[in-house]
Design an enzyme around this catalytic site. Structure first.
Site, PDB file in Angstrom:
ATOM      1  N   ASP A   1     -58.337 -60.249 -58.511  1.00 21.33           N
ATOM      2  CA  ASP A   1     -59.370 -61.249 -58.137  1.00 21.33           C
ATOM      3  C   ASP A   1     -60.532 -60.594 -58.743  1.00 21.33           C
ATOM      4  O   ASP A   1     -61.294 -59.661 -58.439  1.00 21.33           O
ATOM      5  CB  ASP A   1     -59.740 -61.441 -56.596  1.00 21.33           C
ATOM      6  CG  ASP A   1     -60.439 -62.707 -56.380  1.00 21.33           C
ATOM      7  OD1 ASP A   1     -61.020 -63.286 -57.196  1.00 21.33           O
ATOM      8  OD2 ASP A   1     -60.211 -63.179 -55.219  1.00 21.33           O
ATOM      9  N   ASP A   2     -61.003 -61.420 -59.874  1.00 21.48           N
ATOM     10  CA  ASP A   2     -62.034 -60.962 -60.550  1.00 21.48           C
ATOM     11  C   ASP A   2     -61.854 -59.761 -61.086  1.00 21.48           C
ATOM     12  O   ASP A   2     -62.926 -58.760 -61.787  1.00 21.48           O
ATOM     13  CB  ASP A   2     -63.345 -61.029 -59.768  1.00 21.48           C
ATOM     14  CG  ASP A   2     -63.949 -62.342 -59.478  1.00 21.48           C
ATOM     15  OD1 ASP A   2     -63.099 -63.296 -59.838  1.00 21.48           O
ATOM     16  OD2 ASP A   2     -64.690 -62.532 -58.968  1.00 21.48           O
TER      17      ASP A   2
ATOM     18  N   CYS B   1     -61.314 -68.997 -60.145  1.00 22.16           N
ATOM     19  CA  CYS B   1     -60.204 -68.583 -59.480  1.00 22.16           C
ATOM     20  C   CYS B   1     -59.366 -69.696 -59.085  1.00 22.16           C
ATOM     21  O   CYS B   1     -58.151 -69.505 -59.276  1.00 22.16           O
ATOM     22  CB  CYS B   1     -60.871 -67.878 -57.946  1.00 22.16           C
ATOM     23  SG  CYS B   1     -62.227 -68.704 -57.379  1.00 22.16           S
TER      24      CYS B   1
ATOM     25  N   HIS C   1     -56.323 -70.171 -51.889  1.00 24.06           N
ATOM     26  CA  HIS C   1     -57.390 -70.947 -52.685  1.00 24.06           C
ATOM     27  C   HIS C   1     -57.029 -72.215 -53.418  1.00 24.06           C
ATOM     28  O   HIS C   1     -57.656 -72.393 -54.255  1.00 24.06           O
ATOM     29  CB  HIS C   1     -58.055 -69.925 -53.689  1.00 24.06           C
ATOM     30  CG  HIS C   1     -59.361 -69.938 -53.869  1.00 24.06           C
ATOM     31  ND1 HIS C   1     -60.401 -70.098 -52.866  1.00 24.06           N
ATOM     32  CD2 HIS C   1     -60.502 -69.324 -54.708  1.00 24.06           C
ATOM     33  CE1 HIS C   1     -61.519 -69.933 -53.282  1.00 24.06           C
ATOM     34  NE2 HIS C   1     -61.455 -69.279 -54.167  1.00 24.06           N
TER      35      HIS C   1
ATOM     36  N   ASP D   1     -56.918 -63.143 -62.092  1.00 22.07           N
ATOM     37  CA  ASP D   1     -57.002 -64.658 -62.083  1.00 22.07           C
ATOM     38  C   ASP D   1     -58.143 -64.994 -63.011  1.00 22.07           C
ATOM     39  O   ASP D   1     -57.962 -66.106 -63.605  1.00 22.07           O
ATOM     40  CB  ASP D   1     -57.442 -65.167 -60.592  1.00 22.07           C
ATOM     41  CG  ASP D   1     -58.811 -64.546 -60.042  1.00 22.07           C
ATOM     42  OD1 ASP D   1     -59.338 -63.566 -60.864  1.00 22.07           O
ATOM     43  OD2 ASP D   1     -59.207 -65.058 -59.148  1.00 22.07           O
ATOM     44  N   ASN D   2     -59.063 -64.438 -63.644  1.00 20.48           N
ATOM     45  CA  ASN D   2     -59.916 -64.485 -64.670  1.00 20.48           C
ATOM     46  C   ASN D   2     -60.783 -63.397 -64.974  1.00 20.48           C
ATOM     47  O   ASN D   2     -60.311 -62.227 -64.341  1.00 20.48           O
ATOM     48  CB  ASN D   2     -61.080 -65.575 -64.003  1.00 20.48           C
ATOM     49  CG  ASN D   2     -61.697 -65.200 -62.601  1.00 20.48           C
ATOM     50  OD1 ASN D   2     -61.116 -66.043 -61.705  1.00 20.48           O
ATOM     51  ND2 ASN D   2     -62.335 -64.231 -62.536  1.00 20.48           N
TER      52      ASN D   2
END
Length: 518
Positions: free
Chosen positions: A34-35, A74, A137, A284-285
């Site tokens: 995540d991130d 996300c 999410h 995710d990004n």
């Protein structure tokens, strides 16, 4: 001319010499961070070299330096991964304003549409048991939950671990086991915002190890989607990792994740199923530079970060690992995308993707197992707009925008220290007639646009333009799911709250258009 590889891939799974491996399709393990940024791993050049297990995973497997997300935020990227479809097709976008990033906060009314076919649902046809650990999410209302979309088990949360809240204006986020909540963040699952201490990654690790062990004993193939969120602000790490990184709290979180992944891979080896388990690591990004350096990571040499369609927002760290099948220590320059994990996983399971809808992800098996290169474009979307496209080493920007002057003046900066005149614009700039063109081999930081008058520009755009035209002509957007917000649909009374005495009274319904500033 595009040369897409269409050769069928025949893979025969057999017992290993030691007899420990199960015959049949491989287990599938997707490790989604995540991130986490491209530059957060030692193997990608992070100077602290604090990811020994991920670096070893790369040395034993295959590194993908040109791997992308489908959206720089996300929720849409996760929807794309699990459906194999661009967010504009699967509904994870907004039409409330042009080129706006949208996601699934507590007040969102929508979620993953029931018409979408998710990877775990399709894998059931091959006998897979599927579990998600961590952040879902894709909608927090019960009709959107993972077990309604093919997963057999779930331990985690429907939303980010924001908080704490007062349970009056806003409820604390619930944590679920399967269909029912078992507590809430900050109440039953503690996160100390002052110190950054939380034991969540250790809990997620144990959930993974237990599931893998149980499935190995059952001799059923499994799909494990390990979607943990320690590197998303507010960043956290367990007590034994706090203060151990040269990078501060964010580095502590990365070190704990690295250690956990090392233990998961070791478990596969100890159970004798590593040669029958395909593992893929990515994010995710891009790293959230707005939170850096204390609460955000690094995107290496790339421009900007999360929320933008510059390389720092869209290019992800990626490693494939499958002992005995993937040649060790290889680097693939294949252009990849999180949507490809959908199609590739189906291929490895011996299944075909759905034929009744457009699937954007391609099967990367030839690249992973045979070292082939498949010609394909990468489309960069922000909300309802195609912002850019990459073909081979060239990237053409059709729109540029970091964020608005209003947001920027308030200190919201997605490109700190990286202002490039005419590129990192604070107004939405259209370049559809003369796209800004970069050569990402010579210029990975997108600093030097190729001259419009050059022969190189003309030649490259002659190849890119027809692909963009075809893409736009054949695009059929899905119904946008991220347009309407209503505080009445927040996590006031999730399933299972009655047993815990944690049901809260919702306010009166008042649906409104969601506001997405960037």
């Amino acid at each position: 001319m595009e040369r897409r590889l269409l050769l069928p891939l025949c893979v025969c799974w057999a017992l290993s010499a030691g007899g420990a491996e199960r015959s049949g399709p491989p287990n599938l393990l997707l490790l989604l961070m995540d991130d986490m940024g491209w530059g957060d791993l030692g193997v990608f050049g992070e100077p602290s070299k604090e990811t020994p297990n991920l670096d070893q995973m790369a040395s034993e497997g295959m590194l993908f330096p040109n791997f992308y997300t489908a959206n720089p935020l996300c929720s849409p990227s996760r929807a794309a991964l699990l459906t194999g479809r661009l967010p504009i097709r699967n509904g994870f976008y907004t039409t409330n304003a042009h080129a706006r990033n949208a996601y699934t906060p507590q007040e969102i009314v929508g979620g993953i549409p029931g018409s979408e076919l998710l990877l775990p649902e399709l894998l059931k046809k091959a006998g897979y048991v599927s579990k998600i650990i961590g952040k879902w999410h894709l909608g927090h209302r019960p009709q959107f939950h993972p077990l309604k979309h093919g997963f057999d088990e779930w331990f985690g949360s429907p939303n980010c671990h924001f908080g704490p809240y007062d349970n009056k204006a806003t409820p604390n986020i619930p944590v679920y086991r399967d269909r029912e909540m078992i507590g809430r963040y900050y109440e039953d699952f503690k996160i100390d915002l002052k110190t950054g201490e939380a034991n969540l990654t250790q809990i997620y690790l144990q959930e993974a190890l237990e599931f893998i062990s149980r499935q190995q004993a059952s001799h059923q193939p499994f799909f494990l989607y390990w979607a943990i969120d320690a590197t998303h602000a507010p960043v956290y790490a367990s007590k034994q990792f706090l203060g151990t990184s040269q990078r501060g709290l964010y580095g502590d979180a990365v070190r704990e994740i690295d250690d956990s992944i090392g233990k998961i891979l070791k478990s596969l080896q100890n159970l004798g199923i590593s040669e029958n388990t395909f593992v893929f690591f990515t994010s995710d990004n891009g790293a959230a530079l707005i939170s850096a350096p204390k609460q955000g990571g690094s995107n290496g040499r790339f421009l900007c970060g999360k929320q933008t369609t510059f390389e720092g927002g869209m290019r992800e760290p990626a490693i494939a690992w499958w002992p005995g099948h993937i040649p060790a220590g290889h680097v693939s320059h294949q252009l990849g995308n999180v949507m490809d994990l959908f199609t590739t996983s189906l291929s490895l399971a011996g299944l075909q993707p759905p034929s009744d809808r457009q699937i954007d992800g391609i099967d990367l098996s030839p690249a992973i197992l045979q070292g082939k290169l498949i010609d394909r474009p990468i489309f960069y979307y922000r909300g309802n707009e195609m912002m850019a496209v990459r073909l081979e080493l060239y990237k053409a920007h059709y729109w540029t925008w970091s964020n608005s002057w209003e947001q920027f003046s308030q200190g919201i900066d997605f490109c700190p220290g990286q202002n490039i005149s005419g590129v990192t614009t604070h107004t939405q700039e259209e370049h559809t007639k003369l796209p800004l063109l970069f050569h990402l081999g010579r210029d990975p930081g997108e600093k030097y646009p190729i001259s419009f008058s050059s022969y190189e520009y003309q030649e490259v755009m002659e190849q890119i333009s027809p692909k963009v035209q075809l893409h736009k002509e054949t695009m059929v957007p899905g119904e946008p799911q991220l347009n309407v917000c209503d505080k009445a649909v927040m996590n006031w009374a999730p399933p299972g709250c009655e047993k815990l005495g944690k049901c809260l009274e919702p306010p009166k319904s008042d649906p409104k258009k969601c506001f997405w500033p960037h």
